[in-house]
Design a protein around this motif. Structure first.
Motif, short mmCIF file in Angstrom:
data_model
loop_
_atom_site.label_atom_id
_atom_site.label_comp_id
_atom_site.label_asym_id
_atom_site.label_seq_id
_atom_site.Cartn_x
_atom_site.Cartn_y
_atom_site.Cartn_z
N ILE A 1 -62.65 59.45 -73.08
CA ILE A 1 -61.21 59.43 -72.79
C ILE A 1 -60.54 60.64 -73.44
CG2 ILE A 1 -59.05 58.17 -73.18
CD1 ILE A 1 -60.75 56.96 -70.96
N GLU A 2 -60.93 60.98 -74.65
CA GLU A 2 -60.39 62.18 -75.30
C GLU A 2 -60.75 63.43 -74.50
OE1 GLU A 2 -60.33 60.89 -80.00
OE2 GLU A 2 -62.23 61.54 -79.10
N GLN A 3 -61.97 63.46 -73.96
CA GLN A 3 -62.38 64.59 -73.13
C GLN A 3 -61.53 64.66 -71.86
OE1 GLN A 3 -66.66 64.72 -72.43
NE2 GLN A 3 -67.00 63.84 -74.45
N VAL A 4 -61.21 63.49 -71.28
CA VAL A 4 -60.36 63.46 -70.09
C VAL A 4 -59.00 64.05 -70.41
CG1 VAL A 4 -59.11 61.91 -68.53
CG2 VAL A 4 -61.55 61.54 -68.95
N TYR A 5 -58.40 63.61 -71.51
CA TYR A 5 -57.08 64.14 -71.90
C TYR A 5 -57.16 65.64 -72.19
CZ TYR A 5 -54.41 59.84 -71.82
OH TYR A 5 -53.75 58.71 -71.39
N ASP A 6 -58.25 66.07 -72.80
CA ASP A 6 -58.45 67.49 -73.07
C ASP A 6 -58.44 68.29 -71.76
OD1 ASP A 6 -58.93 69.56 -75.03
OD2 ASP A 6 -60.98 69.67 -74.24
N GLN A 7 -59.14 67.77 -70.76
CA GLN A 7 -59.17 68.43 -69.45
C GLN A 7 -57.81 68.37 -68.76
OE1 GLN A 7 -62.04 70.22 -70.11
NE2 GLN A 7 -61.95 70.25 -67.89
N LEU A 8 -57.11 67.24 -68.90
CA LEU A 8 -55.80 67.10 -68.27
C LEU A 8 -54.79 68.11 -68.84
CD1 LEU A 8 -55.49 63.22 -68.03
CD2 LEU A 8 -55.69 64.84 -66.13
N ASN B 1 -48.29 71.57 -69.36
CA ASN B 1 -49.37 70.71 -68.87
C ASN B 1 -48.89 69.28 -68.63
OD1 ASN B 1 -50.29 68.82 -71.14
ND2 ASN B 1 -50.27 70.81 -72.19
N VAL B 2 -49.61 68.58 -67.77
CA VAL B 2 -49.20 67.24 -67.33
C VAL B 2 -49.20 66.21 -68.46
CG1 VAL B 2 -49.82 67.64 -64.92
CG2 VAL B 2 -51.52 66.64 -66.47
N HIS C 1 -46.84 68.03 -55.09
CA HIS C 1 -47.59 66.86 -55.56
C HIS C 1 -49.06 66.92 -55.18
CE1 HIS C 1 -47.36 64.89 -51.60
NE2 HIS C 1 -48.21 64.01 -52.07
N ASP C 2 -49.40 67.39 -53.99
CA ASP C 2 -50.82 67.49 -53.61
C ASP C 2 -51.56 68.45 -54.52
OD1 ASP C 2 -50.74 65.66 -51.52
OD2 ASP C 2 -50.29 67.19 -50.01
N SER C 3 -50.94 69.55 -54.83
CA SER C 3 -51.55 70.56 -55.69
C SER C 3 -51.81 70.01 -57.09
CB SER C 3 -50.64 71.79 -55.75
OG SER C 3 -51.15 72.73 -56.66
N ILE C 4 -50.83 69.31 -57.64
CA ILE C 4 -50.98 68.77 -58.99
C ILE C 4 -52.04 67.67 -59.01
CG2 ILE C 4 -49.81 67.52 -60.84
CD1 ILE C 4 -47.23 69.05 -59.98
N VAL C 5 -52.01 66.76 -58.06
CA VAL C 5 -53.00 65.68 -58.00
C VAL C 5 -54.41 66.25 -57.82
CG1 VAL C 5 -53.81 63.70 -56.64
CG2 VAL C 5 -51.39 63.90 -57.25
N ASN C 6 -54.56 67.22 -56.95
CA ASN C 6 -55.88 67.84 -56.77
C ASN C 6 -56.33 68.56 -58.04
OD1 ASN C 6 -56.28 66.91 -54.15
ND2 ASN C 6 -55.28 68.69 -53.23
N GLY C 7 -55.40 69.18 -58.75
CA GLY C 7 -55.72 69.83 -60.02
C GLY C 7 -56.21 68.82 -61.05
N VAL C 8 -55.58 67.66 -61.08
CA VAL C 8 -55.99 66.59 -61.99
C VAL C 8 -57.40 66.14 -61.65
CG1 VAL C 8 -55.57 64.16 -62.55
CG2 VAL C 8 -53.68 65.79 -62.62
N LYS C 9 -57.65 65.86 -60.38
CA LYS C 9 -58.98 65.40 -59.97
C LYS C 9 -60.06 66.42 -60.32
CE LYS C 9 -57.58 62.43 -56.13
NZ LYS C 9 -57.63 62.23 -54.67
N TYR C 10 -59.78 67.68 -60.03
CA TYR C 10 -60.76 68.73 -60.30
C TYR C 10 -61.03 68.84 -61.81
CZ TYR C 10 -62.94 73.29 -60.61
OH TYR C 10 -63.80 74.31 -60.90
N ALA C 11 -59.98 68.84 -62.60
CA ALA C 11 -60.13 69.04 -64.05
C ALA C 11 -60.97 67.93 -64.68
CB ALA C 11 -58.76 69.11 -64.71
N VAL C 12 -60.70 66.69 -64.33
CA VAL C 12 -61.41 65.59 -64.99
C VAL C 12 -62.79 65.35 -64.42
CG1 VAL C 12 -59.28 64.48 -65.73
CG2 VAL C 12 -60.32 63.81 -63.56
N SER C 13 -63.07 65.89 -63.25
CA SER C 13 -64.39 65.69 -62.65
C SER C 13 -65.49 66.38 -63.45
CB SER C 13 -64.41 66.18 -61.20
OG SER C 13 -64.28 67.59 -61.15
#
Length: 97
Positions: free
Chosen positions: A4-11, A22-23, A53-65
């Protein structure tokens, strides 16, 4: 560091293009859950009609993947409670000035 900390780091690498913050520090991330490789993120945007919104959501998905153990990412946009500057972290407030 936990997953979870890694997820937040990526976010924190996902930047709102209008505010250049950052978000996480903007307070857009409401909830993060990880269960058996499935990552669920509840987030909002600063305004419901945000044209990016599409750009931000896609950025979130990419970062945490990229987080080890994450096999599926679901991002849910939520509008309740509505975002206000009160959701920002202290770092986000300093960045905004």
């Amino acid at each position: 560091m936990t997953q979870i900390e890694q997820v937040y780091d990526q976010l924190r690498k996902v930047i709102d293009p209008e505010l250049n913050i950052n978000v996480v520090d903007l307070g857009l991330i409401y909830d993060v859950k990880l269960d058996q490789g499935k990552l669920e993120i509840a987030m909002t945007l600063t305004t419901p009609g945000c044209p990016l919104h599409d750009s931000i959501v896609n950025g979130v998905k990419y970062a945490v993947s990229t987080v080890e153990g994450v096999e599926q990412v679901d991002v849910e946009l939520v509008w309740s409670p509505p975002w206000t500057p009160d959701h920002m972290t202290e770092a986000g407030r300093r960045a905004l000035g």
